[in-house]
Write a protein that holds these residues in place. Structure first.
Motif, mmCIF file in Angstrom:
data_model
loop_
_atom_site.group_PDB
_atom_site.id
_atom_site.type_symbol
_atom_site.label_atom_id
_atom_site.label_comp_id
_atom_site.label_asym_id
_atom_site.label_seq_id
_atom_site.Cartn_x
_atom_site.Cartn_y
_atom_site.Cartn_z
ATOM 1 N N GLU A 36 -2.992 10.769 -14.252
ATOM 2 C CA GLU A 36 -2.980 12.120 -13.677
ATOM 3 C C GLU A 36 -3.548 12.226 -12.258
ATOM 4 N N SER A 37 -4.756 11.703 -12.072
ATOM 5 C CA SER A 37 -5.406 11.885 -10.775
ATOM 6 C C SER A 37 -4.569 11.237 -9.666
ATOM 7 N N CYS A 38 -4.072 10.055 -9.943
ATOM 8 C CA CYS A 38 -3.249 9.365 -8.939
ATOM 9 C C CYS A 38 -1.930 10.113 -8.723
ATOM 10 N N CYS A 76 -5.016 4.706 -15.251
ATOM 11 C CA CYS A 76 -6.389 4.933 -14.783
ATOM 12 C C CYS A 76 -7.174 3.636 -14.650
ATOM 13 N N ALA A 117 -4.547 4.561 -6.656
ATOM 14 C CA ALA A 117 -5.186 3.248 -6.674
ATOM 15 C C ALA A 117 -4.295 2.201 -7.334
ATOM 16 N N SER A 159 -8.074 8.153 -5.484
ATOM 17 C CA SER A 159 -6.650 8.013 -5.825
ATOM 18 C C SER A 159 -5.771 8.128 -4.568
HETATM 19 S S1 FES Z 1 -5.925 8.220 -12.509
HETATM 20 FE FE1 FES Z 1 -7.824 7.223 -12.461
HETATM 21 S S2 FES Z 1 -7.469 5.627 -11.044
HETATM 22 FE FE2 FES Z 1 -5.548 6.555 -11.205
#
Ligand code: FES
Length: 193
Positions: free
Chosen positions: A118-120, A156, A165, A163
């Motif tokens: 998600e974050s990325c 993740c 990553a 991010s």
């Molecule tokens: S979502 Fe955590 S490093 Fe990509």
């Protein structure tokens, strides 16, 4: 357990939860499955299986050792592993496919693990992935046509604050952009030459 009897513990693998498979005779050598030519890969697998077969929970150490030596676990050696441990082919196949760590096809010289979580995603990993696929000439789970790079998705890497990553050969890189990816790829390729 009867003296001299080896056990293969599959419970810890998740493939056969709660079950243990007893090997009635200690294995000291592994025969080539009927009708199968003894290739160098198969000979290596037979040697590794014979070396570990008497150890408790031998399957995982054997798979790790095969992958460390051959770079992957050739599908045509699964029967020999099963025979050596008195398991079924399906049991061995189940363990190999349960763990993303094990691979049944050869991998590239460099392994790129690109985060898709998600974050990325929120920081542009989708666009970055498109760029990386185009740059390497392969899809996720694939290898570049020259065999130099394998591209894998990961979910993740614990680098969410930086991010998007990725890992390249296990080394983390963060705050990626297509331009920065190209630069890193250039370093990695150059360093390996
Ligand atoms: S979502 Fe955590 S490093 Fe990509």
């Amino acid at each position: 357990m009867i003296k001299g009897q080896a056990r293969v513990d599959l419970a810890s693998t998740g493939a056969a939860r709660g079950s243990q498979v007893a090997v009635s005779e200690p294995v000291t050598s592994v025969n080539t499955p009927p009708g199968q030519p003894c290739t160098p890969a198969l000979a290596a697998v037979q040697r590794i299986v014979a070396a570990h077969a008497q150890q408790a929970g031998a399957l995982l150490p054997i798979l790790h050792a095969i992958q460390a030596e051959l770079g992957h676990i050739p599908p045509d050696t699964v029967q020999a592993i099963a025979d050596g441990l008195n398991l079924s082919r399906a049991e061995v196949h189940g363990v190999i496919t349960f763990y993303p760590h094990f691979h049944q096809t050869p991998r590239g010289r460099h392994v790129i693990e690109l985060c898709q979580a998600e974050s990325c995603q929120a920081m542009g990993s989708e666009k970055l992935t498109q760029h990386v696929r185009k740059k390497l000439g392969c899809d996720l789970h694939g290898s570049s046509p020259d065999g130099n790079y394998t591209l894998e998705p990961v979910y993740c890497l614990g680098l969410c604050a930086q991010s998007p990553a990725m890992l390249v050969n296990g080394v983390p890189y963060a705050r990626l952009t297509p331009k920065r990816f190209d630069k890193i790829l250039g370093y990695v390729t150059e360093a390996a030459e």
